[in-house]
Design an enzyme around this catalytic site. Structure first.
Site, short mmCIF file in Angstrom:
data_model
loop_
_atom_site.label_atom_id
_atom_site.label_comp_id
_atom_site.label_asym_id
_atom_site.label_seq_id
_atom_site.Cartn_x
_atom_site.Cartn_y
_atom_site.Cartn_z
N HIS A 181 -1.26 0.22 5.63
CA HIS A 181 -1.89 1.17 6.54
C HIS A 181 -1.04 2.41 6.83
O HIS A 181 -0.85 2.80 7.97
CB HIS A 181 -2.28 0.49 7.84
CG HIS A 181 -3.34 -0.56 7.68
ND1 HIS A 181 -4.02 -1.09 8.73
CD2 HIS A 181 -3.82 -1.18 6.57
CE1 HIS A 181 -4.89 -1.99 8.30
NE2 HIS A 181 -4.78 -2.06 6.97
N TYR A 234 -11.13 6.75 19.39
CA TYR A 234 -12.09 6.01 18.57
C TYR A 234 -11.98 4.49 18.76
O TYR A 234 -12.69 3.74 18.10
CB TYR A 234 -11.98 6.46 17.12
CG TYR A 234 -12.47 7.88 17.00
CD1 TYR A 234 -13.79 8.16 16.72
CD2 TYR A 234 -11.62 8.94 17.31
CE1 TYR A 234 -14.26 9.46 16.71
CE2 TYR A 234 -12.08 10.25 17.31
CZ TYR A 234 -13.40 10.50 17.00
OH TYR A 234 -13.87 11.80 17.02
N TYR A 289 -9.32 -10.88 11.22
CA TYR A 289 -9.38 -11.73 10.04
C TYR A 289 -9.39 -13.22 10.39
O TYR A 289 -9.90 -14.03 9.62
CB TYR A 289 -8.20 -11.43 9.10
CG TYR A 289 -8.38 -10.14 8.36
CD1 TYR A 289 -9.32 -10.02 7.37
CD2 TYR A 289 -7.61 -9.02 8.67
CE1 TYR A 289 -9.50 -8.83 6.69
CE2 TYR A 289 -7.77 -7.83 8.01
CZ TYR A 289 -8.73 -7.73 7.00
OH TYR A 289 -8.91 -6.55 6.35
N GLN A 348 0.82 -1.22 0.00
CA GLN A 348 0.00 0.00 0.00
C GLN A 348 0.85 1.27 0.00
O GLN A 348 0.32 2.37 0.08
CB GLN A 348 -0.93 -0.01 1.21
CG GLN A 348 -1.94 -1.13 1.20
CD GLN A 348 -2.74 -1.23 2.48
OE1 GLN A 348 -2.84 -0.26 3.25
NE2 GLN A 348 -3.32 -2.38 2.73
N GLU A 383 -15.60 2.76 8.91
CA GLU A 383 -16.17 3.80 9.75
C GLU A 383 -16.16 5.17 9.08
O GLU A 383 -15.21 5.51 8.36
CB GLU A 383 -15.39 3.92 11.06
CG GLU A 383 -15.40 2.67 11.92
CD GLU A 383 -14.61 2.84 13.20
OE1 GLU A 383 -14.48 1.84 13.94
OE2 GLU A 383 -14.11 3.96 13.48
#
Length: 388
Positions: A168, A271, A282, A101, A261
């Site tokens: 991430h 949060y 997972y 990513q 979210e």
């Protein structure tokens, strides 16, 4: 399917998620008829699409005052694009750590761009011993001459610490409406616990001045052991961050296995990830819902199954007057453009438009058209205008 147990709007649609950013699983058998009871029909698009240009793994875009666009490609290129789709590569870009990513990330204009020509960008840089992390920098965009280029690039923020893995990073950036503050979404790098560790900026939203220094009124400036740049915590993988017309900050982020979210970001709020989530791990292990721990801020919308969100805007244009004030989120696994409507602090999915491809980025053009970037090789930039 996990019991949501939240007093929030939860949108459900059974869409295959095997190609999502996080390879999120479907998470439950829900009929299309049940799903469409909560959202409008997806086969009546109120817009038509025009292809502007195509790219290799485009990630972000922003508009210049003259209507031209800047588009980043994940492998490390930056393009200047005119309204007809003519592309010119921009020089002076940083070297990026590309893979998974990671790579080139966001690109936004400085609030005083008209006089400073400064742009802000994010990318992933390599560290020692196979580690890496996101950084944010700023540079002057030189547009004169035959080859546009970034000049005097300087790094103003770094993910701390750099860690192993290639997921991430988040590294979405936005300025406050008054231009005084810079907010950065920092993912927890698939390491879970850093999202709650105040000595790290992973899994956080950070607030800085445009030069990278820390405002003295940040919520944790005087908290022992906490990084003073932290604005909120307990986040996972933030792939959209934007202000609404009321000056409120929102973010969307990917949940683990489902549980994406949309959050109203409050000063100093937690949060809850990875302690609570509307998704599960997972491997099937349960994560308690937000409702079990009221000290954590719950999302305003949670998606089960996943939509794999990417990109976030609040629409303010005149081409689609009925959509003013709505949020638009790109869907990767869901291959959709999702509209969210609001009633005060409450939110719900209002429309889901199936696009037939993974949507990486969403922006509003100067003329009020909505622009999206498709994900992956050959990803197109599409301009959405009202159906004639």
């Amino acid at each position: 399917m996990k019991n949501i147990g939240l007093p929030i709007a939860v949108s459900i649609l059974a869409i295959s998620c095997s190609n999502g950013e996080n390879a999120q699983a479907n998470g439950g058998a829900t009929t299309e008829a049940q799903a469409l009871a909560d959202i409008s029909p997806v086969d009546r698009k109120p817009f038509e699409t025009t292809e502007i240009a195509s790219f290799d793994e485009p990630w972000a875009m922003t508009f210049l005052p003259d209507g031209r666009m800047i588009v980043s490609e994940k492998a490390g290129k930056l393009h200047l694009v005119d309204p007809k789709g003519q592309k010119t590569e921009i020089g002076g870009v940083p070297e990026v750590d590309y893979g998974g990513q990671g790579g080139f990330g966001d690109i936004v204009l400085a609030p005083d761009f008209a006089t400073s020509n400064m742009v802000y960008l994010s990318w992933v840089e390599a560290g020692e011993k196979d580690t890496r992390g996101a950084v944010v920098g700023r540079a002057r965009l030189e547009l004169k001459g035959q080859k546009p280029a970034l000049k005097n690039l300087e790094t103003i923020w770094t993910q701390d610490p750099k860690v192993t893995g290639k997921g991430h990073f988040s590294h979405r950036i936005v300025f406050s409406p008054d231009g005084e503050y810079l907010f950065i979404g920092s993912g927890e790098r698939q390491k879970f616990d850093p999202a709650q560790n105040m000595g790290m900026n992973l899994g956080k939203i950070v607030r800085l001045y445009p030069d990278g220094t820390v405002p003295k009124d940040n919520p944790f400036v005087d908290k022992e052991g906490a990084l003073p740049e932290i604005w909120s915590l307990g986040h996972r993988n933030i792939l959209g961050i934007a202000f609404d017309s009321k000056g409120r900050l929102w973010n969307q982020e990917m949940g683990p296995r489902d549980g994406d979210e949309l959050n109203l970001v409050q000063r100093g709020a937690n949060y809850g990830y990875p302690i609570v989530s509307e998704g599960n791990h997972y491997d099937g292990k349960n994560i308690p819902n937000h409702a079990t721990r009221p000290e954590f801020e719950a999302p305003k919308v949670a998606w089960v199954p996943t939509i794999a969100p990417s990109g976030l805007i609040f629409y303010s244009g005149d081409l689609f007057p009925a959509w003013k004030g709505s949020a638009f989120i790109g869907g990767l696994a869901s291959q959709a453009l999702i509209r969210v409507s609001f009633d005060g602090d409450s939110a719900k999915e209002a429309d889901r438009f199936l696009m037939g491809s993974r949507i990486r980025e969403v922006e509003q053009g100067p003329d009020g058209a909505i622009y999206v970037l498709e994900d992956g090789e050959g990803g197109r930039m599409l301009r959405l205008t009202p159906t004639r």
